[in-house]
Design a protein around this motif. Structure first.
Motif, PDB file in Angstrom:
ATOM      1  N   UNK A 265      24.717   1.107  28.913  1.00 14.74           N
ATOM      2  CA  UNK A 265      24.165   1.826  27.762  1.00 14.74           C
ATOM      3  C   UNK A 265      22.989   1.007  27.251  1.00 14.74           C
ATOM      4  N   UNK A 266      22.243   1.557  26.307  1.00 17.35           N
ATOM      5  CA  UNK A 266      21.107   0.849  25.740  1.00 17.35           C
ATOM      6  C   UNK A 266      21.465   0.148  24.436  1.00 17.35           C
ATOM      7  N   UNK A 267      20.458  -0.270  23.662  1.00 14.56           N
ATOM      8  CA  UNK A 267      20.703  -0.964  22.394  1.00 14.56           C
ATOM      9  C   UNK A 267      21.462  -0.087  21.396  1.00 14.56           C
ATOM     10  N   UNK A 268      22.014  -0.747  20.379  1.00 12.94           N
ATOM     11  CA  UNK A 268      22.761  -0.021  19.356  1.00 12.94           C
ATOM     12  C   UNK A 268      22.289  -0.306  17.950  1.00 12.94           C
ATOM     13  N   UNK A 269      21.016  -0.641  17.793  1.00 12.29           N
ATOM     14  CA  UNK A 269      20.519  -0.973  16.462  1.00 12.29           C
ATOM     15  C   UNK A 269      20.612   0.223  15.517  1.00 12.29           C
ATOM     16  N   UNK A 270      20.473   1.413  16.067  1.00 14.98           N
ATOM     17  CA  UNK A 270      20.532   2.620  15.242  1.00 14.98           C
ATOM     18  C   UNK A 270      21.565   3.600  15.781  1.00 14.98           C
ATOM     19  N   UNK A 271      22.667   3.046  16.275  1.00 15.14           N
ATOM     20  CA  UNK A 271      23.817   3.859  16.675  1.00 15.14           C
ATOM     21  C   UNK A 271      24.848   3.807  15.561  1.00 15.14           C
ATOM     22  N   UNK A 272      25.246   4.961  15.072  1.00 19.40           N
ATOM     23  CA  UNK A 272      26.265   5.066  14.022  1.00 19.40           C
ATOM     24  C   UNK A 272      27.567   5.500  14.674  1.00 19.40           C
ATOM     25  N   UNK A 273      28.573   4.614  14.635  1.00 21.03           N
ATOM     26  CA  UNK A 273      29.842   4.928  15.289  1.00 21.03           C
ATOM     27  C   UNK A 273      30.577   6.093  14.629  1.00 21.03           C
ATOM     28  N   UNK A 274      30.205   6.427  13.409  1.00 18.52           N
ATOM     29  CA  UNK A 274      30.923   7.495  12.702  1.00 18.52           C
ATOM     30  C   UNK A 274      30.191   8.825  12.735  1.00 18.52           C
ATOM     31  N   UNK A 275      28.956   8.856  13.255  1.00 21.65           N
ATOM     32  CA  UNK A 275      28.174  10.093  13.180  1.00 21.65           C
ATOM     33  C   UNK A 275      27.158  10.175  14.302  1.00 21.65           C
ATOM     34  N   UNK A 276      27.303  11.193  15.124  1.00 25.70           N
ATOM     35  CA  UNK A 276      26.298  11.447  16.152  1.00 25.70           C
ATOM     36  C   UNK A 276      24.972  11.843  15.520  1.00 25.70           C
TER      37      UNK A 276
ATOM     38  N   UNK B  39      37.230   8.090  17.382  1.00 25.30           N
ATOM     39  CA  UNK B  39      37.477   9.267  18.223  1.00 25.30           C
ATOM     40  C   UNK B  39      36.759   9.109  19.559  1.00 25.30           C
ATOM     41  N   UNK B  40      37.360   8.286  20.419  1.00 23.32           N
ATOM     42  CA  UNK B  40      36.712   7.862  21.655  1.00 23.32           C
ATOM     43  C   UNK B  40      36.429   9.010  22.603  1.00 23.32           C
ATOM     44  N   UNK B  41      37.263  10.043  22.545  1.00 24.44           N
ATOM     45  CA  UNK B  41      37.183  11.096  23.557  1.00 24.44           C
ATOM     46  C   UNK B  41      36.693  12.428  23.005  1.00 24.44           C
ATOM     47  N   UNK B  42      36.108  12.386  21.821  1.00 19.24           N
ATOM     48  CA  UNK B  42      35.443  13.581  21.289  1.00 19.24           C
ATOM     49  C   UNK B  42      33.998  13.567  21.778  1.00 19.24           C
ATOM     50  N   UNK B  43      33.811  14.015  22.996  1.00 14.03           N
ATOM     51  CA  UNK B  43      32.506  13.913  23.639  1.00 14.03           C
ATOM     52  C   UNK B  43      31.562  14.994  23.120  1.00 14.03           C
ATOM     53  N   UNK B  44      30.382  14.558  22.695  1.00 10.57           N
ATOM     54  CA  UNK B  44      29.346  15.466  22.199  1.00 10.57           C
ATOM     55  C   UNK B  44      28.146  15.364  23.142  1.00 10.57           C
ATOM     56  N   UNK B  45      27.754  16.466  23.734  1.00  6.89           N
ATOM     57  CA  UNK B  45      26.636  16.481  24.681  1.00  6.89           C
ATOM     58  C   UNK B  45      25.320  16.343  23.913  1.00  6.89           C
ATOM     59  N   UNK B  46      24.602  15.250  24.160  1.00  7.06           N
ATOM     60  CA  UNK B  46      23.340  14.989  23.461  1.00  7.06           C
ATOM     61  C   UNK B  46      22.149  15.007  24.421  1.00  7.06           C
ATOM     62  N   UNK B  47      22.364  15.515  25.623  1.00  5.36           N
ATOM     63  CA  UNK B  47      21.312  15.481  26.639  1.00  5.36           C
ATOM     64  C   UNK B  47      20.016  16.091  26.140  1.00  5.36           C
ATOM     65  N   UNK B  48      20.124  17.210  25.460  1.00  8.42           N
ATOM     66  CA  UNK B  48      18.920  17.927  25.028  1.00  8.42           C
ATOM     67  C   UNK B  48      18.194  17.227  23.883  1.00  8.42           C
ATOM     68  N   UNK B  49      18.811  16.201  23.280  1.00 11.30           N
ATOM     69  CA  UNK B  49      18.162  15.467  22.193  1.00 11.30           C
ATOM     70  C   UNK B  49      17.315  14.300  22.679  1.00 11.30           C
ATOM     71  N   UNK B  50      17.443  13.948  23.949  1.00 13.04           N
ATOM     72  CA  UNK B  50      16.818  12.723  24.430  1.00 13.04           C
ATOM     73  C   UNK B  50      15.299  12.810  24.480  1.00 13.04           C
ATOM     74  N   UNK B  51      14.776  14.024  24.542  1.00 15.91           N
ATOM     75  CA  UNK B  51      13.319  14.196  24.574  1.00 15.91           C
ATOM     76  C   UNK B  51      12.729  14.456  23.193  1.00 15.91           C
ATOM     77  N   UNK B  52      13.574  14.438  22.164  1.00 13.82           N
ATOM     78  CA  UNK B  52      13.058  14.649  20.813  1.00 13.82           C
ATOM     79  C   UNK B  52      12.188  13.464  20.404  1.00 13.82           C
ATOM     80  N   UNK B  53      11.131  13.699  19.598  1.00 12.15           N
ATOM     81  CA  UNK B  53      10.331  12.575  19.096  1.00 12.15           C
ATOM     82  C   UNK B  53      11.170  11.662  18.211  1.00 12.15           C
ATOM     83  N   UNK B  54      10.880  10.375  18.268  1.00 16.21           N
ATOM     84  CA  UNK B  54      11.617   9.405  17.463  1.00 16.21           C
ATOM     85  C   UNK B  54      11.081   9.409  16.040  1.00 16.21           C
ATOM     86  N   UNK B  55      11.921   9.637  15.037  1.00 15.45           N
ATOM     87  CA  UNK B  55      11.464   9.655  13.644  1.00 15.45           C
ATOM     88  C   UNK B  55      10.783   8.349  13.230  1.00 15.45           C
ATOM     89  N   UNK B  56       9.838   8.449  12.338  1.00 16.47           N
ATOM     90  CA  UNK B  56       9.020   7.297  11.946  1.00 16.47           C
ATOM     91  C   UNK B  56       9.838   6.154  11.376  1.00 16.47           C
TER      92      UNK B  56
END
Length: 321
Positions: free
Chosen positions: A227-238, A299-316
């Protein structure tokens, strides 16, 4: 070959490695875990009996594994398990810190002769130093070296000298790390991650030519982030997570031979061994669609498909200097 658009399939190590080494997605894992959202035991057992290694062992390969300090990826039942002589693993280190021994003997204190951070640092240095030597061993082998780096904890300066946090040793990442690090957590994470990438880049440039030169047969080398960095990964909210950061990975694969296949620029880890087994072993394994799934804590196994978000522009707000 470096694939510039590769993404991990999951955002947690033991899920990502399960998928990569299992050559499939983990759709059945929640059922296997009895829909227990905190059951890591089943996933860890599945990882240690994965499809890729099971097949290679059936073909006469030995499994060589390095100590990782991460209980989910320790492969102590490997044919050859390599660890620094003192290695306790992550759980052992944290357990020992809860006893009076660190204060009595100075083993794990911040100013003591030996700390959990030192042990973590030496596991990584040990693996990096030993890999070329293992490459020279005769016979077919699958070598598994999971380096918990540049992942926290941040123990290396760019030149390889030691550094460590002021809090007790932990493998916490993402929002769990930020909460420990305090108001400057994001900056500490960004700088620590950067420093360890610079260190790893230097070391990998040093050892990869040695591995190639010392291998008895032209090797397949997979240098891949789970996986990549987690500086802006929120474990409680996709929705509050920067998925572009977490799922972006380095994926560099050396495939030997004049007819080595060209890798798709967006190949993901779930397809790595499918591609290798099809080309080099003749197995009928077609590639799967490249998909990315977020899941958080607990909730380790509540998988949320985020594939379509990967090309979104990164917020400022995520692009602060």
């Amino acid at each position: 070959q470096v694939t510039p658009q590769s993404h991990s399939n999951y955002c947690q190590t033991f899920l990502s490695l399960n998928s990569a080494l299992g050559c499939t997605y983990l759709d059945e894992l929640p059922k296997m875990c009895g829909y227990d959202c905190q059951n890591r035991t089943t996933g860890a057992r599945l990882l240690r009996n994965n499809r890729a290694v099971s097949y290679l062992k059936s073909q006469g390969y030995r499994l060589v594994a390095f100590a990782t300090g991460d209980g989910a990826t320790e492969w102590r039942q490997a044919d050859e398990y390599l660890a620094p002589y003192h290695s306790l693993g992550d759980f052992g280190q944290m357990l020992l810190e809860q006893t009076p021994l660190p204060k009595l003997y100075g083993w794990l204190g911040k100013t003591g002769a030996w700390s959990a951070y030192d042990a973590h640092r030496q596991r990584i240095q040990f693996a990096l130093g030993k890999l070329p030597e293992v490459a020279s061993e005769p016979g077919p082998k699958f070598v598994f070296a999971h380096l918990v780096c540049p992942h926290p904890p941040f123990v290396f300066a760019p030149d390889g000298s030691s550094q460590q946090a002021t809090w007790r040793y932990t493998l916490n990442d993402a929002t769990n790390f930020i909460s420990l690090a305090g108001p400057k957590g994001h900056r500490i994470y960004r700088e620590g991650y950067r420093d360890q990438i610079l260190y790893l880049n230097r070391e990998l440039k040093r050892i990869l030519p040695q591995i190639l030169a010392r291998s008895t047969q032209p090797p397949i080398i997979i240098l891949q982030g789970d996986h990549g960095p987690g500086n802006y990964l929120d474990w409680s909210s996709c929705d509050k997570s920067l998925v572009q950061e977490r799922f972006s990975i380095l994926n560099a694969i050396f495939l030997p031979g004049p007819d080595a296949p060209r890798l798709p620029k967006d190949v993901s880890p779930v397809n790595t061994f499918r591609l290798i087994f099809k080309h080099y072993f003749g197995l009928e394994l077609d590639p799967l669609p490249n998909r990315c799934y977020y899941s958080g804590h607990p909730f380790l196994y509540d998988f949320i498909d985020v594939t379509d978000r990967l090309d979104d522009p990164i917020p400022a707000e995520y692009l602060a200097p």
